[in-house]
Motif scaffolding. Structure first.
Motif, PDB file in Angstrom:
ATOM      1  N   GLU A 217       0.995  -0.702  -0.215  1.00 23.41           N
ATOM      2  CA  GLU A 217       0.017   0.114   0.031  1.00 23.41           C
ATOM      3  C   GLU A 217       0.676   1.054  -0.166  1.00 23.41           C
ATOM      4  O   GLU A 217       0.686   2.432  -0.954  1.00 23.41           O
ATOM      5  N   MET A 218       2.237   1.261   1.238  1.00 27.25           N
ATOM      6  CA  MET A 218       3.003   2.474   0.997  1.00 27.25           C
ATOM      7  C   MET A 218       3.628   2.899  -0.352  1.00 27.25           C
ATOM      8  O   MET A 218       3.210   3.723  -0.970  1.00 27.25           O
ATOM      9  N   ILE A 219       4.063   1.604  -0.658  1.00 26.22           N
ATOM     10  CA  ILE A 219       5.170   2.057  -2.145  1.00 26.22           C
ATOM     11  C   ILE A 219       4.041   2.102  -3.400  1.00 26.22           C
ATOM     12  O   ILE A 219       3.656   3.451  -4.369  1.00 26.22           O
ATOM     13  N   LEU A 220       2.195   1.858  -3.508  1.00 28.95           N
ATOM     14  CA  LEU A 220       1.437   2.266  -4.098  1.00 28.95           C
ATOM     15  C   LEU A 220       1.232   3.704  -4.051  1.00 28.95           C
ATOM     16  O   LEU A 220       1.040   4.410  -4.830  1.00 28.95           O
ATOM     17  N   LEU A 221       0.876   4.225  -2.488  1.00 30.22           N
ATOM     18  CA  LEU A 221       0.626   5.265  -2.451  1.00 30.22           C
ATOM     19  C   LEU A 221       1.429   6.628  -2.904  1.00 30.22           C
ATOM     20  O   LEU A 221       1.521   7.645  -3.672  1.00 30.22           O
ATOM     21  N   GLY A 222       2.640   6.262  -2.845  1.00 27.60           N
ATOM     22  CA  GLY A 222       3.939   6.611  -3.625  1.00 27.60           C
ATOM     23  C   GLY A 222       4.026   7.413  -4.338  1.00 27.60           C
ATOM     24  O   GLY A 222       4.075   8.014  -5.611  1.00 27.60           O
TER      25      GLY A 222
END
Lengths: 169, 143, 107
Positions: B54-59
């Protein structure tokens, strides 16, 4: 029934527009309308157009997921600490967690939340308990599960849990 | 000038989010390698699937800005959010159904200077061998 | 700034590849079947992330579409493999009745 049809129509239209991205080519828009109505007709024929078609379509569920995201972040920190420390002190345990949810949707929400929180995984669902495997023994405190169960029941507006809350308060 | 500031802000937010995501992804992979048995490895894999992804996709969404790409990336994040706990539950349920025994109780990895368990066992065996050799010698003497 | 974002994405892709290599170790050495399934599932999630990052590196949207497809295929493949190993057949109905857990649907 009508409500779920309308919401499904809107969701499918948004899905088509997201994936295709063409707003001013009439042929593609017509194709999209045709496929949306095929999907609607099929789900009408399969008789799956009921309240479970559009499970979380109110603000409560959004609030619940925000709370869950905070919980996931906290639990992730604990698991990362346990895994990356050189001694790696873990204490795997299996516990039975009582499940008071009356609807299938509530049960799914609760078990999914347990699995989404790293460190606890729902292994098996029985009639009114869930078998939970936890990485650290301190993650199996009953109070955390009770809070999560109450909040999940509130998010799907479970009638059973409402009664329990009223009785307690 | 103002646009430059916005670009720098975009870069910083995206870099922080992606660095955090990478940290969780690598930690999950290391955990899958290090942890002692299947059920505990599952937790490390779950860590990768939830916060790391989720964090990579948010970035990436912050990088893409308001466009169709970011909508698609959000769709991927939503799909992963829905499917990963289901897949985890299915795998662990199948293992439990098949009768794979979980390791329970306290577990501690070896400290860097400590001898592994197998070696100390081997030493104990060697000691017992010495003892039995002494005993047999003693028996011979008795004879 | 474009250049910096490019380097950020390339670095992320490299680290994702490192994570995938670590998972390959578990995939090859997993003592049980379920370890390998777990490794394949996690590898698939990382592949989806890698596809997204890669499509931003080359500046084309197509990779993200493939990523959506890969996420769905990964989930379905995991479930199918598990079902096959549990029932050694894929045509078992998923009608799950309480009390009659597992086993073929006899209705």
């Amino acid at each position: 029934m009508i409500r779920s049809v309308i919401i499904l129509l809107m969701v499918l239209a948004a899905y088509w527009l997201t994936l295709s991205g063409y707003f001013h080519k009439p042929i593609l828009l017509i194709m999209g309308v045709i496929s949306i109505f095929i999907v609607l007709a099929l789900s009408w024929r399969m008789k799956i157009l009921d309240s479970e078609t559009v499970p979380y379509f109110h603000g409560k569920a959004l609030g619940y997921y925000v709370w869950l995201f905070v919980e996931i972040t906290k639990a992730n920190m604990g698991v990362v600490k346990a895994v990356l420390s050189p001694e790696m002190e873990i204490s795997p345990t299996i516990t039975k967690v009582p499940m008071k949810q009356s609807t299938d949707l509530g049960r799914v929400t609760f078990a999914n939340s347990i699995t989404l929180t790293p460190g606890t995984i729902a292994m098996e669902m029985c009639e009114d308990t869930i078998l939970v495997h936890a990485l650290l023994a301190e993650m199996t405190e009953p109070s955390g599960f009770i809070e999560m169960s109450d909040r999940a029941g509130w998010a799907v507006s479970d009638p059973m849990l409402g009664v329990i809350e009223q009785g307690a308060g | 000038m103002n646009g430059d500031l916005l670009h720098i802000l975009q870069f910083v937010i995206s870099a922080v989010l992606m660095a955090g995501g990478i940290f969780f992804v690598i930690a999950g992979a290391v955990g899958v390698l290090r942890l002692p048995d299947f059920y505990t490895r599952m937790h490390a894999a779950g860590m990768t699937d939830t916060l790391g992804a989720e964090m990579i996709l948010l970035g990436l969404i912050v990088q893409a800005g308001l466009s169709q790409t970011s909508l698609k990336l959000a769709l991927i994040a939503f799909l992963l959010f829905l499917t990963s706990p289901t897949a985890t539950h299915a795998v662990i349920g199948a293992a439990h159904h098949a009768g794979l025994k979980p390791k329970l109780g306290k577990y501690r990895a070896l400290a860097p200077g400590e001898e592994p368990l197998a070696k100390s066992k081997a030493k104990a065996q060697a000691k017992s061998k010495v003892k039995s050799a002494r005993k047999s010698r003693a028996k011979k003497r008795v004879k | 700034m474009e250049q910096a974002l490019h380097y950020l994405n390339v670095g992320t892709a490299m680290f994702l590849l490192v994570g995938m290599a670590l998972l390959l170790g578990r995939l090859l050495s997993g003592p049980t079947l379920y370890d390998r399934i777990l490794a394949v599932n996690s590898f698939g999630t990382k592949t989806v992330l890698f596809l997204c990052v890669f499509s931003l590196i080359i500046g084309r949207q197509d990779g993200v579409d493939i990523g959506i497809l890969y996420a769905l295929m990964n989930f379905i493949a995991t479930i199918a493999v598990l079902k096959f190993f549990r029932y050694s057949a894929l045509d078992v109905s998923m009608n799950y009745k309480r009390g009659n857990r597992g086993g073929r649907d006899r209705s």
